[in-house]
Each structure stands twice: as C-alpha cells, then as structure tokens.
Design a protein around this motif. Structure first.
Motif, mmCIF file in Angstrom:
data_model
loop_
_atom_site.group_PDB
_atom_site.id
_atom_site.type_symbol
_atom_site.label_atom_id
_atom_site.label_comp_id
_atom_site.label_asym_id
_atom_site.label_seq_id
_atom_site.Cartn_x
_atom_site.Cartn_y
_atom_site.Cartn_z
ATOM 1 N N ASP A 33 45.321 39.097 38.709
ATOM 2 C CA ASP A 33 44.193 39.481 37.961
ATOM 3 C C ASP A 33 44.272 39.430 36.469
ATOM 4 O O ASP A 33 43.193 39.860 35.823
ATOM 5 C CB ASP A 33 43.212 40.327 38.738
ATOM 6 N N ARG A 34 45.272 39.296 35.799
ATOM 7 C CA ARG A 34 45.756 39.628 34.447
ATOM 8 C C ARG A 34 46.166 38.324 34.019
ATOM 9 O O ARG A 34 46.845 37.544 34.542
ATOM 10 C CB ARG A 34 46.685 40.769 34.541
ATOM 11 N N ILE A 65 42.134 36.742 44.176
ATOM 12 C CA ILE A 65 41.840 38.061 43.516
ATOM 13 C C ILE A 65 41.095 39.149 44.315
ATOM 14 O O ILE A 65 41.312 40.079 44.130
ATOM 15 C CB ILE A 65 40.908 37.785 42.252
ATOM 16 N N GLN A 66 40.193 38.569 45.041
ATOM 17 C CA GLN A 66 39.278 39.264 45.953
ATOM 18 C C GLN A 66 40.450 40.148 47.078
ATOM 19 O O GLN A 66 40.329 41.343 47.288
ATOM 20 C CB GLN A 66 38.256 38.647 46.690
ATOM 21 N N LYS A 69 42.235 42.827 45.162
ATOM 22 C CA LYS A 69 41.414 43.875 44.656
ATOM 23 C C LYS A 69 40.938 44.575 46.098
ATOM 24 O O LYS A 69 40.671 46.026 45.744
ATOM 25 C CB LYS A 69 39.967 43.421 44.111
ATOM 26 N N SER A 70 41.137 44.080 47.308
ATOM 27 C CA SER A 70 40.873 44.829 48.438
ATOM 28 C C SER A 70 42.192 45.425 48.888
ATOM 29 O O SER A 70 42.147 46.200 50.072
ATOM 30 C CB SER A 70 40.196 43.936 49.396
ATOM 31 N N ALA A 74 50.161 43.091 45.191
ATOM 32 C CA ALA A 74 50.005 42.301 44.125
ATOM 33 C C ALA A 74 50.797 40.818 44.224
ATOM 34 O O ALA A 74 50.390 39.908 43.457
ATOM 35 C CB ALA A 74 50.273 43.078 42.866
#
Length: 80
Positions: A33-34, A65-66, A69-70, A74
């Motif tokens: 996500d970066r 990405i979801q 984040k959950s 990574a």
C-alpha cells in the motif's frame, strides 16, 4: 473515482487515485500500500489505457490492500 493504472512489461503495477489517496503497488510478486518503485523503475511503467484491463487490475489491487489492512501478512502474494 478516477484511478490511474500503470504497468511494466514484466508485470509490475501501480494503481493511484488522488481523490481518496489510494496507492497500490505490485512488485516482485507482492502487493504493497506504499509506493515501492525507484524513479528509474517508474520510467518503465506505461499507463494502461484498456479500460477492461485497468478495471481488473484495480479490483485486484483493492482486494490485496484490503487484505493487508485487515491484518494479512504484508508479503501476501496475489497474482495479477
């Protein structure tokens, strides 16, 4: 939302949207996500103009990405 999708010949991808600050990068078989590309790598990415291909990539990027984040690892691989 207006997303911009760029892809390299080897399959690396970046998906960005200024409207919701969404960033997803697919590099070396992993989503992040970066922004994970160096300047010289960004030069190799070409904008995806095929709306169908772009839509598929955007959906996979959002899913990856979801998951990250959950709490998923990574380095979770999600193939394009």
């Amino acid at each position: 939302m207006a997303y911009r999708v760029h892809k390299s010949e080897k399959g690396d991808v970046i998906v960005r949207s200024k409207e919701d600050s969404f960033t997803a990068c697919y590099k070396n078989g992993h989503w992040s996500d970066r922004l994970s590309f160096n300047a010289y790598e960004l030069e190799e990415l070409l904008q995806v103009v095929d709306t169908e291909e772009a839509s598929v990539i955007i959906a996979k990027a959002k899913e990856a990405i979801q998951a990250i984040k959950s709490g998923a690892p990574a380095n979770r691989k999600v193939a394009i």
